[in-house]
Design a protein around this motif. Structure first.
Motif, PDB file in Angstrom:
ATOM      1  N   LYS A  42     -19.650  -4.826  53.276  1.00 40.90           N
ATOM      2  CA  LYS A  42     -18.879  -5.743  52.430  1.00 40.90           C
ATOM      3  C   LYS A  42     -19.428  -5.790  51.008  1.00 40.90           C
ATOM      4  CE  LYS A  42     -17.095  -8.997  55.852  1.00 40.90           C
ATOM      5  NZ  LYS A  42     -17.108 -10.407  56.292  1.00 40.90           N
ATOM      6  N   ASP A  43     -20.755  -5.840  50.880  1.00 39.25           N
ATOM      7  CA  ASP A  43     -21.373  -5.856  49.547  1.00 39.25           C
ATOM      8  C   ASP A  43     -21.021  -4.601  48.766  1.00 39.25           C
ATOM      9  OD1 ASP A  43     -22.527  -8.297  50.153  1.00 39.25           O
ATOM     10  OD2 ASP A  43     -24.545  -7.485  50.481  1.00 39.25           O
ATOM     11  N   LYS A  46     -17.284  -4.604  47.736  1.00 39.47           N
ATOM     12  CA  LYS A  46     -17.086  -5.540  46.637  1.00 39.47           C
ATOM     13  C   LYS A  46     -17.613  -4.944  45.327  1.00 39.47           C
ATOM     14  CE  LYS A  46     -18.110  -9.607  47.929  1.00 39.47           C
ATOM     15  NZ  LYS A  46     -18.880 -10.798  48.277  1.00 39.47           N
ATOM     16  N   ARG A  50     -14.171  -3.503  43.922  1.00 43.76           N
ATOM     17  CA  ARG A  50     -13.707  -4.776  43.385  1.00 43.76           C
ATOM     18  C   ARG A  50     -12.430  -5.252  44.077  1.00 43.76           C
ATOM     19  NH1 ARG A  50     -18.038  -4.966  40.621  1.00 43.76           N
ATOM     20  NH2 ARG A  50     -18.357  -4.022  38.599  1.00 43.76           N
ATOM     21  N   VAL A  53     -12.327  -7.891  50.384  1.00 43.47           N
ATOM     22  CA  VAL A  53     -13.060  -7.236  51.453  1.00 43.47           C
ATOM     23  C   VAL A  53     -12.377  -7.404  52.802  1.00 43.47           C
ATOM     24  CG1 VAL A  53     -15.251  -7.135  52.666  1.00 43.47           C
ATOM     25  CG2 VAL A  53     -15.228  -7.436  50.203  1.00 43.47           C
TER      26      VAL A  53
END
Length: 144
Positions: A42-43, A46, A50, A53
């Motif tokens: 997820k990080d 993101k 951008r 998620v």
């Protein structure tokens, strides 16, 4: 000297941890391993895309594959593979929607190497004749 010795000991412990596989780091706890992986995924999504998620789940064969991969690779290596997915300029959406494709055992090392060397796995050379709908780029997904 005491401070230097203490610092040397801490550095040795850090080096030792970097050589542990991800599975060893989590002491075989597959739930904690999957949770860690989902957070990293997820990080990365993101950071690199951008985009929203959404829900990410590691279940079924993907979870089995993650455990097998974690028995061989370190946490850092797995993070590099995740990076290898998201740095691709032209990639089929299913590769970024879910980590299942990356966790396929025959795909993982390719994404790991891509993350390590910052290599594009997809290029404009025709490989399998699978054209994308973007800018006429032919994806060589067959190379994965």
């Amino acid at each position: 000297q005491t401070n230097k010795q203490a610092g040397a000991h801490e550095g040795a412990a850090e080096t030792e941890n970097q050589t542990l596989t991800a599975y060893e780091d989590f002491k075989g706890n597959s739930v904690a391993l999957a949770d860690w992986f989902v957070k990293r995924w997820k990080d990365a999504k993101k950071h690199y895309t951008r985009e929203p998620v959404g829900t990410v789940a590691i279940i079924g064969y993907a979870k089995t594959n993650l455990i097998e991969i974690a028995k061989t690779y370190t946490q850092h290596d797995i993070e590099l593979a995740i990076k290898g997915v998201f740095i691709q300029k032209e990639i089929y959406p299913q590769f970024t929607l879910s980590p299942e494709k990356m966790l396929e055992l025959d795909h993982f090392s390719k994404f790991y190497n891509a993350g390590l060397t910052k290599t594009q796995l997809y290029n404009e050379n025709s490989q399998k004749g699978q054209k994308s709908n973007k800018k006429g780029v032919t994806r060589n997904v067959g190379d994965l």
